[in-house]
Design a protein around this motif. Structure first.
Motif, short mmCIF file in Angstrom:
data_model
loop_
_atom_site.label_atom_id
_atom_site.label_comp_id
_atom_site.label_asym_id
_atom_site.label_seq_id
_atom_site.Cartn_x
_atom_site.Cartn_y
_atom_site.Cartn_z
N UNK A 36 -44.21 10.48 19.52
CA UNK A 36 -44.42 8.96 19.47
C UNK A 36 -43.99 8.44 17.99
N UNK A 37 -43.49 7.10 18.06
CA UNK A 37 -42.87 6.58 16.80
C UNK A 37 -43.21 5.19 16.61
N UNK A 38 -43.76 4.74 15.52
CA UNK A 38 -43.77 3.13 15.62
C UNK A 38 -43.06 2.87 14.39
N UNK A 39 -42.33 1.80 14.67
CA UNK A 39 -41.52 1.09 13.41
C UNK A 39 -42.23 0.01 12.87
N UNK A 64 -43.08 -2.84 9.57
CA UNK A 64 -42.46 -3.85 8.63
C UNK A 64 -41.03 -3.97 8.45
N UNK A 65 -40.32 -3.39 9.47
CA UNK A 65 -38.88 -3.59 9.54
C UNK A 65 -38.08 -2.48 8.57
N UNK A 66 -39.03 -1.69 7.90
CA UNK A 66 -38.27 -0.84 6.94
C UNK A 66 -39.10 0.49 6.78
N UNK A 67 -39.85 0.43 7.87
CA UNK A 67 -40.76 2.03 7.76
C UNK A 67 -40.94 2.64 9.07
N UNK A 68 -41.03 3.77 9.22
CA UNK A 68 -41.29 4.49 10.45
C UNK A 68 -42.29 5.71 10.18
N UNK A 69 -43.13 5.50 11.20
CA UNK A 69 -44.31 6.41 11.12
C UNK A 69 -44.57 7.37 12.41
N UNK A 70 -44.77 8.40 12.41
CA UNK A 70 -44.93 9.16 13.89
C UNK A 70 -45.28 10.75 13.85
N UNK A 71 -45.44 11.16 15.17
CA UNK A 71 -46.14 12.38 15.52
C UNK A 71 -45.20 13.16 16.61
N UNK A 72 -44.80 14.38 16.23
CA UNK A 72 -44.45 15.20 17.70
C UNK A 72 -45.21 16.48 17.82
N UNK A 73 -45.05 16.95 19.00
CA UNK A 73 -45.69 18.21 19.48
C UNK A 73 -44.55 18.85 20.41
N UNK A 74 -44.58 20.05 20.31
CA UNK A 74 -43.92 21.10 20.99
C UNK A 74 -44.35 22.29 21.34
N UNK A 75 -44.03 22.94 22.52
CA UNK A 75 -44.54 23.89 23.13
C UNK A 75 -43.40 24.79 23.80
#
Length: 755
Positions: free
Chosen positions: A420-423, A425-436
C-alpha cells in the motif's frame, strides 16, 4: 571460475588491438572533436531563454503525462510530468521546431520563436484510432514524476526498441554500467555496477517476480521483454520504496495486463522477431478493448530457438521454448481504477554441459502462474494526491532434468505480495509492504522446506529550493526464515528459525549551478537478510557445476554506497559522469572451498561451494559523452569500470566485469535511423582464487530502424547485424566461457504493427 585452469582465450583481433591501440586513439579524438565543437557552438549562440508549457488531450483537456517533447535537430528532449508540464531551461534564441510524441496520440510539430517574450505553451494532442504498441524505457522520474532523478542512465525509448533481445538482460546490456550474468543466451540476468542477484531487484509491475533467477546463474528471469509495456530503472533514494537491498538499483518491468487507461476502441498489436544465430523466432499478439467503463486486455507470446552458433562451433543444449499468456480487466473511473489479471509463463531451456557438472548438460522446465490485483484512488487534494494498493500471488515450479531422464533438482516457490502506497503533498510517498514465501525442494537437493515472512515500511520525500534539490528516504524491514521442521543438523549447520531486522536509508542532493551544469551526491545505507539457499542449502547442483552448502549462522549484509555525479548539457552536446564506491559488510557469496564432493556429475565429483560472508569494496566510474557533430549525425560514447576487492584478505572479488563500453555513430534522417556501433571490453586479470582470465575484445554491429504509417496502420521495422565480422570473444561474467565463446554473427529482424 570453477576450474584451476589459468588459460587465456585470445583471438587475432584482440592481439592486434593490444599491439595497436586504435580504440583509445579513436576515443580520445572523438572527445577532443566534441569539446571543440562545443566551444564553437557556444560562441555561435550565447543567448538562451527558458521554454515551458503543458500538453493536454484535445477532447477532454486531460493533462498528459509522459509526452516526449523534442527540439527537432537537437539532442534535447524532456517528458511531461504528472501534471502534463514540461520545461527546457535554456534554448537558443530564434526559431525552433518542437515535436510532441506519445504512443496512442497524433504526433504534433510546432514552430516556436524563442525569445524573451515567448509565452507559456499549451499543446493539444488528438487520440489516434490506431496506435503502435512500443516498449518505453525511462528513468525513475517517469513513475515518480515529482522526484528528480539522481543518476541519468540516458535510456531512450527508441534505442531500447531497436535493442529488443531474447532476454531482459540482453535488451539492456548495451546501456552504461549494465552487464549480463549468463549460462548461455537464454539464461541471462542483468548486473549493474558489478551487483546482481538480490542486490539488484527485478520487479514485475512493482512487485517481486516470484521466480528463482536471483539465487543461481542457471535460473532464467521469467519475463519475456516483447510483452513489456515499459521498463523503469531506478537508483538512489527512490529505489528504497521497492526494497531494502538496492545498491545496484531496481529494474521494474511494466505490462498492460491491468489497463489503467480506457481505450476508445479495440486496439490490436503484432510483433514478429527473428534472429539467425539460433534460428530464433518470436511472435507476440494482443489486444485491449473497452466494455463501457471496463477495459480488457489479452496477450499471447511464443518464442522458439535452437542451439546457438558461435564462431568456433555449436553450443549444444542451448535450445529454448517459451509460451506466455495473460489476461486482465479493470474498471476505470475519473477517481482511478481497480482491476485484476492472471498470467502463465512456461519455459523449457537447456544448460550447456561441462566436465565439472554434467557432460551432456541439464534441461530445465520452468512454469509460473501469476495473479495480480491493483487499485488506485485519486483524492487530488493538497495533503493526499492518491493511494495505490497492489497484491500478487505467484506459483513457481522449476525442474532440472539430467540427460539420462533422472530428476536432479526441483524447486517449488509460492509467493504472496501485498503493498500500500500513499502519495502525499506532491513530493512524498509513504507505504508498507508484506511478503510470504513458501520454498520447497526435491530430488538430489536437501534444502529443508522453509517459509519466509517479510514486513517493511518506507517513506520518501523531496524538497526543492532555488538551485538545490534534496531527496531522502528511510525504510525498516523485518524478515523471518522459518523451517517447517527445525532441529535437524546438516552440513550447513543447525536448521532453525532465523529473524533479521534492519534500517535502510538514502539521501541525495542535486545542485544546478547553471541551466547547463548540475552536480550531485548520493549516500545510501542498505540492508539484506540472507536467503533460504544461503542459510540452508545442501546438495549437488549440476546445472551450475557445483555442490552447494549453506551457512545457517550467516548474518545480514549491510551496504554503504557513495556516488558523485556531474551532468552537463547544451543544445548539441551532453556529458554525464558518475563516480561511486559501494562498501558491503558481510557480502554473502558462494565460495569455492577447494574441496570436492560426490555429486553424480560426469567425473563423479563436484567442487564444493559454501556461502560465506566477506567485507568487500567496489569502486567504479561511468561516463556518457554524446553530441551532434553534423546535421543529423550523432556520436555517442558510453564506458564503465568496476574494481572489486575483498577487504579481509586483499584479494580481487570474483565475477566483476572489466572496463567496457560502446561507441555509436548514427545518422537520423526522419523517419529512418542508421547506425554503426562498436562494443568493447578490456581484459580481466584481477581474478578470484578459482577464476579464469578473460581477454578484451572489439565487436562491431550495424543496423537501422524505420517507423511509417500504411493504410492507417503504424509500422516499425528493425534490422540489425550483431558481431558483424564473426569475432571470437568471451564475456567475463559468462559461466561457460571456458567451453564456448559468445554467439557469432547474428542477423536480426523485428517487425511491429498495430491496427
Amino acid at each position: 571460475m570453477l576450474s584451476t585452469c589459468a588459460c587465456s582465450h585470445r583471438s587475432p583481433t584482440v592481439g592486434m588491438l593490444k599491439k595497436r591501440p586504435y580504440l583509445f586513439v579513436l576515443v580520445s579524438g572523438i572527445i577532443v572533436c566534441l569539446l571543440c565543437y562545443l566551444k564553437d557552438s557556444e560562441s555561435a549562440s550565447n543567448t538562451t531563454w527558458p521554454l515551458e508549457g503543458e500538453v493536454v488531450e484535445t477532447q477532454s483537456s486531460t493533462r498528459l503525462n509522459g509526452v516526449t517533447v523534442r527540439i527537432k535537430g537537437l539532442e534535447r528532449r524532456v517528458r511531461t510530468d504528472a501534471n502534463g508540464r514540461f520545461k527546457f531551461d535554456a534554448v537558443s534564441e530564434g526559431q525552433q521546431t518542437l515535436q510532441f510524441l506519445k504512443v496512442g496520440y497524433q504526433r504534433v510539430e510546432q514552430v516556436i520563436d524563442v525569445n524573451a517574450a515567448t509565452p507559456y505553451l499549451k499543446i493539444e494532442l488528438e487520440t489516434l484510432s490506431f496506435q503502435l504498441q512500443t516498449i518505453r524505457v525511462y528513468g525513475s522520474n517517469r513513475a515518480l514524476s515529482q522526484f528528480e532523478e539522481t543518476t541519468d542512465l540516458a535510456l531512450d525509448e527508441e534505442e531500447l526498441q531497436r535493442r529488443l533481445g531474447m532476454t531482459l538482460a540482453n535488451t539492456l546490456a548495451d546501456e552504461t554500467g549494465i552487464s549480463q550474468r549468463m549460462m548461455g543466451r537464454a539464461i541471462a540476468r542483468p548486473v549493474i555496477r558489478g551487483l546482481g542477484g538480490d542486490r539488484l531487484l527485478i520487479l514485475e509491475n512493482g512487485e517481486r517476480t516470484g521466480d528463482k533467477s536471483a539465487s543461481s546463474a542457471d535460473h532464467a528471469v521469467s519475463i519475456d521483454p516483447t510483452t513489456a509495456e515499459g521498463v523503469e530503472i531506478t537508483r538512489g533514494p527512490a529505489s528504497l520504496i521497492y526494497g531494502s537491498s538496492t545498491l545496484g538499483g531496481v529494474i521494474n518491468v511494466k505490462s498492460n495486463h491491468i489497463p489503467q487507461i480506457l481505450p476508445r476502441r479495440l486496439d490490436m498489436h503484432l510483433t514478429f522477431q527473428g534472429e539467425s544465430v539460433n534460428s530464433g523466432l518470436t511472435g507476440t499478439t494482443g489486444f485491449t478493448f473497452p466494455m463501457g467503463d471496463f477495459a480488457g486486455n489479452v496477450e499471447w507470446n511464443r518464442r522458439l530457438a535452437s542451439d546457438i552458433q558461435t564462431p568456433v562451433g555449436v553450443l549444444e543444449n542451448t535450445a529454448l521454448s517459451n509460451v506466455n499468456f495473460s489476461g486482465g480487466a479493470s474498471l476505470i473511473k475519473p477517481w482511478g481504477f481497480i482491476g485484476a489479471s492472471g498470467s502463465s509463463y512456461r519455459s523449457d531451456y537447456g544448460v550447456p554441459g561441462s566436465p565439472e557438472g554434467h557432460i551432456s548438460g541439464v534441461n530445465i522446465e520452468l512454469d509460473k502462474q501469476r495473479y495480480e490485483g491493483q487499485m488506485e484512488y485519486r483524492f487530488n487534494r493538497a495533503m493526499l494526491e492518491k493511494i495505490r494498493l497492489q497484491t500478487a500471488y505467484t506459483r513457481y515450479q522449476h525442474q532440472e532434468w539430467e540427460s539420462n531422464g533422472r530428476l536432479g533438482v526441483e524447486f517449488g516457490l509460492l509467493t504472496y505480495n501485498v503493498s500500500a502506497m500513499a502519495h502525499l503533498l506532491d513530493n512524498a510517498i509513504a507505504g508498507v509492504s508484506w511478503e510470504y514465501r513458501d520454498h520447497a525442494t526435491d530430488g538430489f537437493y536437501w534444502t529443508p522446506h522453509t517459509r519466509e515472512l517479510a514486513l517493511a515500511s518506507f517513506y520518501l520525500n523531496q524538497r526543492n529550493f532555488d538551485k538545490l534539490t534534496l531527496q531522502g528516504a528511510i525504510r525498516y524491514d523485518l524478515r523471518r526464515s522459518e523451517p517447517f521442521r527445525p532441529g535437524a543438523v546438516v552440513r550447513a549447520g543447525t536448521v532453525q528459525r532465523r529473524d533479521f531486522n534492519g534500517f535502510s536509508g538514502a539521501a541525495s542532493g542535486i545542485y544546478h549551478w547553471t541551466d547547463r551544469l548540475s552536480t550531485g551526491a548520493t549516500l545510501m545505507k542498505t540492508f539484506r537478510a540472507p536467503g533460504i539457499e544461503e542459510l540452508f542449502s545442501d546438495g549437488p547442483h549440476l546445472a551450475v557445476y557445483s555442490y552447494e552448502i549453506g551457512n545457517a549462522e550467516l548474518g545480514p549484509e549491510n551496504g554503504y554506497g557513495t556516488e558523485l555525479f556531474v551532468k552537463y548539457a547544451v543544445d548539441r552536446f551532453r556529458l554525464n559522469l558518475a563516480l561511486f564506491r559501494n562498501q558491503i559488510q558481510n557480502y554473502l557469496v558462494p565460495t569455492n572451498s577447494g574441496e570436492k564432493e560426490w555429486g553424480s556429475g560426469a567425473a563423479g565429483w563436484l567442487w564444493i561451494y559454501q556461502y560465506m560472508g566477506h567485507d568487500v569494496v567496489m569502486d567504479g566510474a561511468e561516463i556518457q559523452i554524446g553530441g551532434e557533430v553534423l546535421p543529423q549525425v550523432h556520436l555517442q560514447l558510453n564506458m564503465s569500470y568496476v574494481n572489486g576487492t575483498i577487504q579481509t584478505n586483499g584479494r580481487p572479488l570474483e565475477r566483476v566485469p572489466p572496463l567496457n563500453g560502446k561507441f555509436v555513430i548514427s545518422y537520423t534522417p526522419t523517419p529512418l535511423h542508421l547506425y554503426v556501433a562498436s562494443r568493447f571490453s578490456g581484459s580481466q586479470t584481477r581474478l578470484g582464487q578459482f577464476e579464469e582470465p578473460t581477454d578484451g575484445y572489439l565487436v562491431y554491429d550495424i543496423g537501422s530502424y524505420l517507423n511509417f504509417s500504411w493504410w492507417q496502420i503504424e509500422n516499425m521495422v528493425v534490422f540489425e547485424i550483431e558481431n558483424l565480422f564473426d569475432t571470437t570473444y568471451r564475456e567475463h561474467l559468462s559461466r561457460i566461457k571456458s567451453a564456448m565463446p559468445e554467439p557469432g554473427r547474428n542477423v536480426k529482424l523485428l517487425y511491429k504493427l498495430n491496427f
